[in-house]
Design a protein around this motif. Sequence first.
Motif, PDB file in Angstrom:
ATOM      1  N   ARG A 192     111.106  15.696  20.515  1.00  0.00           N
ATOM      2  CA  ARG A 192     111.998  15.383  19.103  1.00  0.00           C
ATOM      3  C   ARG A 192     112.667  16.726  18.828  1.00  0.00           C
ATOM      4  NH1 ARG A 192     111.347  11.337  17.061  1.00  0.00           N
ATOM      5  NH2 ARG A 192     109.224  10.761  17.281  1.00  0.00           N
ATOM      6  N   LEU A 193     112.078  17.866  18.690  1.00  0.00           N
ATOM      7  CA  LEU A 193     112.748  18.997  18.452  1.00  0.00           C
ATOM      8  C   LEU A 193     113.906  19.258  19.592  1.00  0.00           C
ATOM      9  CD1 LEU A 193     112.898  21.733  17.156  1.00  0.00           C
ATOM     10  CD2 LEU A 193     111.146  22.601  18.521  1.00  0.00           C
ATOM     11  N   ILE A 194     113.567  19.024  21.016  1.00  0.00           N
ATOM     12  CA  ILE A 194     114.530  19.394  21.947  1.00  0.00           C
ATOM     13  C   ILE A 194     115.727  18.233  21.604  1.00  0.00           C
ATOM     14  CG2 ILE A 194     115.194  18.861  24.365  1.00  0.00           C
ATOM     15  CD1 ILE A 194     112.181  19.744  24.938  1.00  0.00           C
ATOM     16  N   GLY A 195     115.439  16.944  21.302  1.00  0.00           N
ATOM     17  CA  GLY A 195     116.604  15.910  21.322  1.00  0.00           C
ATOM     18  C   GLY A 195     117.404  16.652  19.750  1.00  0.00           C
ATOM     19  N   ILE A 211     131.838  24.228  11.971  1.00  0.00           N
ATOM     20  CA  ILE A 211     132.764  22.638  11.917  1.00  0.00           C
ATOM     21  C   ILE A 211     131.682  21.758  12.891  1.00  0.00           C
ATOM     22  CG2 ILE A 211     134.538  21.671  13.173  1.00  0.00           C
ATOM     23  CD1 ILE A 211     136.236  24.177  12.698  1.00  0.00           C
ATOM     24  N   GLY A 212     130.946  22.219  13.989  1.00  0.00           N
ATOM     25  CA  GLY A 212     130.103  21.463  14.769  1.00  0.00           C
ATOM     26  C   GLY A 212     128.909  20.939  13.831  1.00  0.00           C
ATOM     27  N   THR A 213     128.402  21.745  13.375  1.00  0.00           N
ATOM     28  CA  THR A 213     127.063  21.535  12.394  1.00  0.00           C
ATOM     29  C   THR A 213     127.523  20.642  11.331  1.00  0.00           C
ATOM     30  OG1 THR A 213     126.290  23.698  13.072  1.00  0.00           O
ATOM     31  CG2 THR A 213     125.272  22.438  10.967  1.00  0.00           C
ATOM     32  N   TYR A 228     122.594  18.782  17.825  1.00  0.00           N
ATOM     33  CA  TYR A 228     123.335  19.586  16.609  1.00  0.00           C
ATOM     34  C   TYR A 228     124.130  20.644  17.752  1.00  0.00           C
ATOM     35  CZ  TYR A 228     122.297  18.097  12.428  1.00  0.00           C
ATOM     36  OH  TYR A 228     122.293  17.130  11.194  1.00  0.00           O
ATOM     37  N   LEU A 229     123.630  21.145  19.063  1.00  0.00           N
ATOM     38  CA  LEU A 229     124.302  21.874  20.058  1.00  0.00           C
ATOM     39  C   LEU A 229     125.379  20.982  20.604  1.00  0.00           C
ATOM     40  CD1 LEU A 229     124.413  24.388  21.537  1.00  0.00           C
ATOM     41  CD2 LEU A 229     122.883  23.522  23.176  1.00  0.00           C
ATOM     42  N   ILE A 230     125.171  19.691  20.895  1.00  0.00           N
ATOM     43  CA  ILE A 230     126.525  19.019  21.289  1.00  0.00           C
ATOM     44  C   ILE A 230     127.496  19.069  20.263  1.00  0.00           C
ATOM     45  CG2 ILE A 230     127.118  16.486  22.080  1.00  0.00           C
ATOM     46  CD1 ILE A 230     124.208  16.411  23.306  1.00  0.00           C
TER      47      ILE A 230
END
Length: 166
Positions: free
Chosen positions: A70-73, A14-16, A78-80
């Motif tokens: 950029r990868l971290i962001g 759902i989040g993704t 998506y994690l948020i």
Amino acid sequence: MTEAADYLISAVLIGTGATVVMDIWTMIRQRLLGIPSLDYGLVGRWLGHLARGRLRHDRIAASPPLRGERLIGWSAHYLIGIVFAGVLLAFFGLDWARDPTIGPALLVGLGSVAAPFLVMQPAMGFGIVASRTSHPAAARLHSLVTHAVFGGGLYAGGWLTHMVLR
């Protein structure tokens, strides 16, 4: 499948899905209205500096770039989204995922705007509720609309997850 596994899988799907819907909206908004989306590299920069003990920046764009920002962001973005889907399921239960309704999804989507308004924007130098941006009212409106779209994405993600898992 255990209830915990069902909860985790549902939150991830759902989040993704909701985050993808939000990203599609920002691409459409950029093409039709010329409004650029947030540079998630700057979110990664802020998180990278946060891990090194620095919470607040006068202007995050002026802070030193970090390797992999950029990868971290984008990963954090998506994690948020997954975390907010988890919040939705924590408040409304797995029964919501089995029969999604729009109200709870919009409530969580609009509620999620508190994170950028009260945490990320002030910490990145944009002020509380975008008060230090060049056009605060427009920035607020765009944030609210984008998070409402995220809420719609939670609802759509709920239905897609329901069709896949049930």
